[in-house]
Design an enzyme around this catalytic site. Structure first.
Site, PDB file in Angstrom:
ATOM      1  N   MET B   1       0.843  -1.204   0.000  1.00  0.00           N
ATOM      2  CA  MET B   1       0.000   0.000   0.000  1.00  0.00           C
ATOM      3  C   MET B   1       0.874   1.249   0.000  1.00  0.00           C
ATOM      4  O   MET B   1       1.909   1.288   0.629  1.00  0.00           O
ATOM      5  CB  MET B   1      -0.871  -0.003   1.254  1.00  0.00           C
ATOM      6  CG  MET B   1      -2.018   0.958   1.152  1.00  0.00           C
ATOM      7  SD  MET B   1      -3.466   0.415   2.044  1.00  0.00           S
ATOM      8  CE  MET B   1      -3.148   1.001   3.665  1.00  0.00           C
ATOM      9  N   CYS B   2       0.465   2.230  -0.737  1.00  0.00           N
ATOM     10  CA  CYS B   2       1.143   3.525  -0.749  1.00  0.00           C
ATOM     11  C   CYS B   2       0.081   4.575  -1.015  1.00  0.00           C
ATOM     12  O   CYS B   2      -1.041   4.256  -1.372  1.00  0.00           O
ATOM     13  CB  CYS B   2       2.171   3.614  -1.876  1.00  0.00           C
ATOM     14  SG  CYS B   2       3.600   2.542  -1.655  1.00  0.00           S
TER      15      CYS B   2
END
Lengths: 227, 305
Positions: B1-2
């Site tokens: 996730m970013c």
């Protein structure tokens, strides 16, 4: 009516207050202000109450809903009403991907468009979308009905079980084992009832029904060499 | 996730506030990426016969003044510069090729984060709020900016592995997702002469775009090839000299939301990051479609897909 402002209280406090209603219902009408795209708003409700969310909500809004009527006056992020059991969730704006994923019961109405994977693995809920839906919608849909008043994206109903799909507009492509089917009287009746419940003014006879060709139900031994 | 955030101003009157508008957007994506953060800001353009480089040295007390004077004397060119934390922006009255060759020869421990007429890339390991503070993001002016908050999944948490990645003159890339064919693609690109600093998958996407653009592709063509050649999950935002582009892979499971008003076009991984923008209540808000290339630029203001 009780009002909770999410600029002043946390989502956890809101959800706890709503969960407490399952034990003893002291307030039937709730209003949530300034949601500002926060996740997990009004999840896991289990009481016959109504909740109005005034603004855009984030992920998993109204997830696991039971009995409650929840209206979002804005857009929602992914997974709205995921795994809903009963009750009703209405989104006045658009919904992101996986709306109504795995939902077992209740009615989800999206007045705008829904993104990809709408109704993925739905298990008995009814979903009515006034706008369009994205690709891979109703993937492995098992039961319930998906009504789309606009157009559907790619691979509609891929690996479908027994969800009834009704689309008024175009379908970009059908997924594996999903086919157009004849609209019989019982389907017109089912669709008319769904449109009425959703408060959507459309002519049921303008829709096409899609369903499972039931060719993937059992493994075909002739295909063994493919693996 | 970013987390990804981008802000492109249609109204030039807001340019003096871009840092103020963008800082809360970046910080709002802390949950999606708490290990490193960075941004590429465009503005303060140099003339066409000058080049602007963002340079970084691991030592905070590195003697940038001495480097500037050495370049001025030895190359006999105009040099302007300023320092911001471990980074320095050098404006040089020469070409990119000469400047980069000189630095490689004479200051090999200095890393070039960006090159162009307009772009400055600033990034570090740490919480987004700390990084915004370190570089005084709030005080920055510019025409557009893209940022990234990282939660590393494919490679180490280092400054070099954080985003944005430079992909050529005034171009950079931020990525949310993970690529599955980056090892093979990196080897192929290395054979074509593309250099890599890390084992990071996103750097391969950046290197891929650099390579395609060097082959003469337009940005749209390069992104069309990327949709074919990159295997994995991605939402990319690409900063260009005049605007930015957004593209999602065909599966589109990595989120993206856009908002547009008369004053700006904004992009974020989640709507939460847009809530502090002025007039967001009445903005047109939508999700970019899969496999569709969206480009906003000062000259054209269009969408291609």
């Amino acid at each position: 009516m009780k009002t909770i402002n999410l600029e002043r209280q946390t989502v956890r406090e809101l959800n706890q207050a709503l969960h407490d209603q399952a034990i003893e219902c002291t307030e039937r009408e709730w209003e949530v202000l300034d949601p500002k795209g926060q996740h997990n708003i009004a999840c896991g409700l289990d009481q016959n109450i109504s909740v109005d969310i005034k603004g855009h909500a984030g992920y998993y809004c109204a997830g696991m809903n039971k009995k409650a009527h929840i209206t979002v006056h804005g857009n929602v992020g992914q997974g709205v009403a995921e795994n809903m059991m009963s009750g009703m969730v209405r989104v006045k704006g658009d919904a992101s991907q996986a709306a109504g994923a795995t939902a077992h019961g209740g009615l989800l109405v999206i007045e705008g468009n829904a993104g990809a994977r709408c109704g993925i693995s739905m298990k008995g809920a009814d979903i009515v979308v006034k706008g369009d839906i994205g690709h891979m919608s109703c993937f492995m849909g098992q039961a319930g009905a998906l009504v789309v008043c606009g157009n559907a994206g790619d691979a509609l109903g891929d690996s479908l079980y027994e969800t009834h799909i009704y689309v008024k507009g175009t379908v970009k492509s059908l997924g594996a084992d999903c086919i157009a089917k004849e609209m019989r009287d019982e389907h017109i009746d089912e669709l008319t009832a769904l449109l009425n419940r959703a408060g959507v003014d459309e002519d049921p006879s303008a829709f096409t029904r899609y369903g499972s060709a039931r060719q993937l139900y059992n493994f075909k031994v002739d295909n063994a060499s493919a693996y | 996730m970013c987390g990804i955030v981008g802000l492109y101003l249609k109204n030039p009157a807001l340019e003096s506030q871009i840092g103020e508008l963008f800082t809360p957007m970046l910080i709002a994506m802390t949950d999606r990426g708490p290990d490193s953060a960075g941004f590429a800001i465009y503005g303060d353009e140099v003339a066409d016969d000058w080049i602007k480089l963002t340079l970084r040295h691991p030592e905070k007390n590195y003697d940038w003044k001495a480097l500037a004077e050495k370049i001025q004397d030895e190359l006999d060119i105009g040099v302007e510069w300023f320092q911001n934390a471990k980074v320095a922006v050098f404006k040089l009255h020469t070409t990119d090729a000469i400047a980069e060759a000189y630095l490689a020869e004479n200051a090999c421990d200095v890393l070039i984060l960006s090159a162009g007429q307009s772009i400055e890339i600033l990034k570090e390991v740490g919480l987004p709020a700390q990084i915004a503070e370190t570089f005084n993001l709030r005080g920055m002016k510019g025409s557009h900016i893209i940022g990234h908050t990282r939660m590393a999944t494919e490679s180490a948490v280092t400054m070099e592995g954080s985003h944005p990645f430079s992909t050529g003159m005034d171009l950079c890339l931020v990525h949310n997702g993970s690529l599955s064919n980056h090892n093979r693609l990196r080897e192929e690109l290395k054979r074509e002469g593309v250099k890599f600093e890390t084992d990071n998958d996103s750097e391969v996407a950046a290197g891929y775009l650099t390579y395609r653009l060097q082959q003469g592709d337009t940005l749209t063509e390069a992104l069309e090839y990327a949709l074919k050649d990159l295997d994995g999950f991605f939402t990319f935002t690409i900063g260009t000299r005049d605007g930015f582009a957004v593209v999602r892979d065909p599966i589109a499971c990595k989120p993206a939301v856009m908002a547009e008003t008369d004053d700006y076009v904004a992009m974020a991984s989640e709507y939460q990051a847009l809530t502090t923008l002025p007039g967001i209540e009445n903005a047109r808000v939508w999700e970019p479609e899969p496999s569709t290339i969206y480009i906003w630029e000062r000259s054209s203001d269009d969408k291609r897909g």
